[in-house]
Design an enzyme around this catalytic site. Structure first.
Site, PDB file in Angstrom:
ATOM      1  N   GLN A 106       0.838  -1.188   0.000  1.00 35.38           N
ATOM      2  CA  GLN A 106       0.000   0.000   0.000  1.00 35.38           C
ATOM      3  C   GLN A 106       0.880   1.247   0.000  1.00 35.38           C
ATOM      4  O   GLN A 106       1.976   1.221   0.550  1.00 35.38           O
ATOM      5  CB  GLN A 106      -0.859  -0.020   1.266  1.00 35.38           C
ATOM      6  CG  GLN A 106      -2.139   0.741   1.128  1.00 35.38           C
ATOM      7  CD  GLN A 106      -3.177   0.302   2.150  1.00 35.38           C
ATOM      8  OE1 GLN A 106      -3.107  -0.780   2.712  1.00 35.38           O
ATOM      9  NE2 GLN A 106      -4.152   1.139   2.392  1.00 35.38           N
TER      10      GLN A 106
ATOM     11  N   SER B  44       4.460  -6.254   2.823  1.00 36.62           N
ATOM     12  CA  SER B  44       3.131  -6.230   3.440  1.00 36.62           C
ATOM     13  C   SER B  44       2.102  -6.844   2.481  1.00 36.62           C
ATOM     14  O   SER B  44       2.174  -8.013   2.149  1.00 36.62           O
ATOM     15  CB  SER B  44       2.784  -4.806   3.864  1.00 36.62           C
ATOM     16  OG  SER B  44       1.588  -4.774   4.590  1.00 36.62           O
ATOM     17  N   LEU B  45       1.159  -6.035   1.995  1.00 39.17           N
ATOM     18  CA  LEU B  45       0.177  -6.496   1.009  1.00 39.17           C
ATOM     19  C   LEU B  45       0.850  -7.231  -0.150  1.00 39.17           C
ATOM     20  O   LEU B  45       0.305  -8.204  -0.694  1.00 39.17           O
ATOM     21  CB  LEU B  45      -0.578  -5.273   0.481  1.00 39.17           C
ATOM     22  CG  LEU B  45      -1.286  -5.413  -0.862  1.00 39.17           C
ATOM     23  CD1 LEU B  45      -2.516  -6.274  -0.708  1.00 39.17           C
ATOM     24  CD2 LEU B  45      -1.642  -4.053  -1.421  1.00 39.17           C
TER      25      LEU B  45
ATOM     26  N   ARG C   3      -8.977  -9.030   3.519  1.00 38.56           N
ATOM     27  CA  ARG C   3      -7.956  -8.369   4.343  1.00 38.56           C
ATOM     28  C   ARG C   3      -8.159  -6.850   4.334  1.00 38.56           C
ATOM     29  O   ARG C   3      -8.126  -6.191   5.380  1.00 38.56           O
ATOM     30  CB  ARG C   3      -6.577  -8.735   3.787  1.00 38.56           C
ATOM     31  CG  ARG C   3      -5.382  -8.116   4.508  1.00 38.56           C
ATOM     32  CD  ARG C   3      -4.104  -8.514   3.741  1.00 38.56           C
ATOM     33  NE  ARG C   3      -2.865  -8.149   4.433  1.00 38.56           N
ATOM     34  CZ  ARG C   3      -2.224  -7.004   4.271  1.00 38.56           C
ATOM     35  NH1 ARG C   3      -2.706  -6.075   3.454  1.00 38.56           N
ATOM     36  NH2 ARG C   3      -1.103  -6.763   4.929  1.00 38.56           N
TER      37      ARG C   3
ATOM     38  N   HIS D 140       0.027  -2.686  10.873  1.00 39.98           N
ATOM     39  CA  HIS D 140       1.068  -3.536  11.477  1.00 39.98           C
ATOM     40  C   HIS D 140       1.283  -3.305  12.976  1.00 39.98           C
ATOM     41  O   HIS D 140       2.226  -3.813  13.549  1.00 39.98           O
ATOM     42  CB  HIS D 140       2.400  -3.409  10.717  1.00 39.98           C
ATOM     43  CG  HIS D 140       2.274  -3.858   9.300  1.00 39.98           C
ATOM     44  ND1 HIS D 140       2.086  -5.177   8.964  1.00 39.98           N
ATOM     45  CD2 HIS D 140       2.257  -3.167   8.137  1.00 39.98           C
ATOM     46  CE1 HIS D 140       1.966  -5.270   7.643  1.00 39.98           C
ATOM     47  NE2 HIS D 140       2.055  -4.072   7.124  1.00 39.98           N
TER      48      HIS D 140
ATOM     49  N   GLN E 185       1.349 -11.283  10.032  1.00 37.70           N
ATOM     50  CA  GLN E 185       1.785 -10.125   9.251  1.00 37.70           C
ATOM     51  C   GLN E 185       0.930  -8.866   9.507  1.00 37.70           C
ATOM     52  O   GLN E 185       1.442  -7.754   9.489  1.00 37.70           O
ATOM     53  CB  GLN E 185       1.705 -10.542   7.774  1.00 37.70           C
ATOM     54  CG  GLN E 185       2.277  -9.551   6.812  1.00 37.70           C
ATOM     55  CD  GLN E 185       1.406  -9.392   5.585  1.00 37.70           C
ATOM     56  OE1 GLN E 185       0.229  -9.070   5.678  1.00 37.70           O
ATOM     57  NE2 GLN E 185       1.989  -9.596   4.431  1.00 37.70           N
TER      58      GLN E 185
END
Length: 315
Positions: free
Chosen positions: A12, A95-96, A120, A203, A252
């Site tokens: 992102q 991440s993503l 998600r 996170h 995560q």
């Protein structure tokens, strides 16, 4: 021919209006990817990606599927020109981006991964609306200094170091008041701190509810063993067992992204060539700061595709 290649995928904050459009118009594999996404999601994601407005594209529930779909389209265009070596490949995503990495290693199908990314995104968006957090990039400070800032700011709310992106680039995440406090503390120490344009405290422990919902969702899917090693964000370890991946995807969401360690893990396995697939070249920029000798390329349009393909002939 090169010995080892790592495919890396952005997360992102890399989104922009019009990303992937050039590939959509020129390559059937990219067109199929964007068109399939609309079918799977049941709304016109493609229009949001290609036409905006940016405010809509920047909403987490749209950003995450948008960046994921664009990254997979870039991957498909790349692999249609450049068959991946059967051995010596690695993959990781920021991440993503880890979901696109799992598609590249054939752990998940595009359809299953997109459904998971969509869930998600919605879980994270709803956690963001409840917890009202934000994020801040701290530049040029050592880990221990960032840790001190977080500890002091934690007196007024959640404040945690969550993305270890590159040497001297650590992102902190938490409640708005605590992050404001951290920004003041950084200023006093003459440390540069830049607020991120995000809608929540990604996170951090504020994402715990999203992680719990995701744990339930992941039970509905089958994870195959990766075709080549995947390096996971939450522990920077090489994963070759598909059954271990769901718990890492849960972890995560509310744990730090160990990006420096992840890239170093790939490099320590003898791989120094990285191809970033997806919008912008943020991940490539981080890798250059982590390793001065790594070769980085990014693919997001025709020009970058041609440059990369040409360079890979000579690696």
């Amino acid at each position: 021919f090169m010995n080892k290649l790592a495919l890396v995928f952005p997360g992102q904050a890399s989104q922009y209006v019009g990303m992937g459009k050039e590939f959509y118009e020129k390559y059937p594999v990219a067109k199929e990817t964007f068109d399939a996404a609309n079918e799977i999601l049941g709304y016109d994601l493609k229009k949001i990606i290609f036409e905006g407005p940016l405010e809509q594209l920047t909403q987490t529930k749209y950003t995450q599927p948008a960046v994921f779909v664009t990254s997979v389209a870039c991957l498909k265009v790349f692999t249609s020109h450049f068959p991946l070596p059967t051995s010596g490949c690695f993959t990781a995503g920021h991440s993503l981006g880890e979901y696109a990495a799992l598609v590249s290693a054939e752990v998940l199908s595009f359809e299953d991964a997109l459904k998971l990314v969509n869930s998600r995104a919605n879980f994270i968006q709803s956690a963001c609306e409840k917890t009202k957090g934000t994020m801040l990039v701290i530049l040029g400070a050592e880990k221990n200094v960032v840790s001190e800032i977080c500890t002091e700011a934690s007196n007024i709310g959640v404040c945690q170091a969550v993305n270890f992106n590159a040497p001297g680039q650590i992102v902190i995440s938490g409640e708005i008041a605590a992050i404001e406090k951290a920004k003041e503390l950084a200023k006093i120490k003459k440390i540069k701190a830049i607020p991120l344009a995000v809608s929540g405290a990604f996170h951090s422990s504020l994402m715990k509810e999203a992680a719990e919902k995701m744990a339930e969702e992941l039970k509905k899917y089958v994870f195959k063993n990766p075709k080549f090693p995947v390096v996971s964000n939450c522990d920077a370890e090489i994963t070759t067992d598909g059954l271990k991946i769901p718990e890492k995807l849960v972890k995560q969401i509310a744990s730090p992204v160990l990006w420096i360690d992840s890239i170093n893990k790939i490099i320590s396995n003898g791989c120094d060539t990285f191809v970033e697939l997806g919008p912008k070249n943020i991940v490539s920029g981080m890798i250059k700061k982590i390793s001065l000798t790594a070769k980085t390329f990014n693919i997001e349009n025709e020009a970058t595709l041609n440059t990369t393909l040409e360079a890979l002939k000579n690696v």
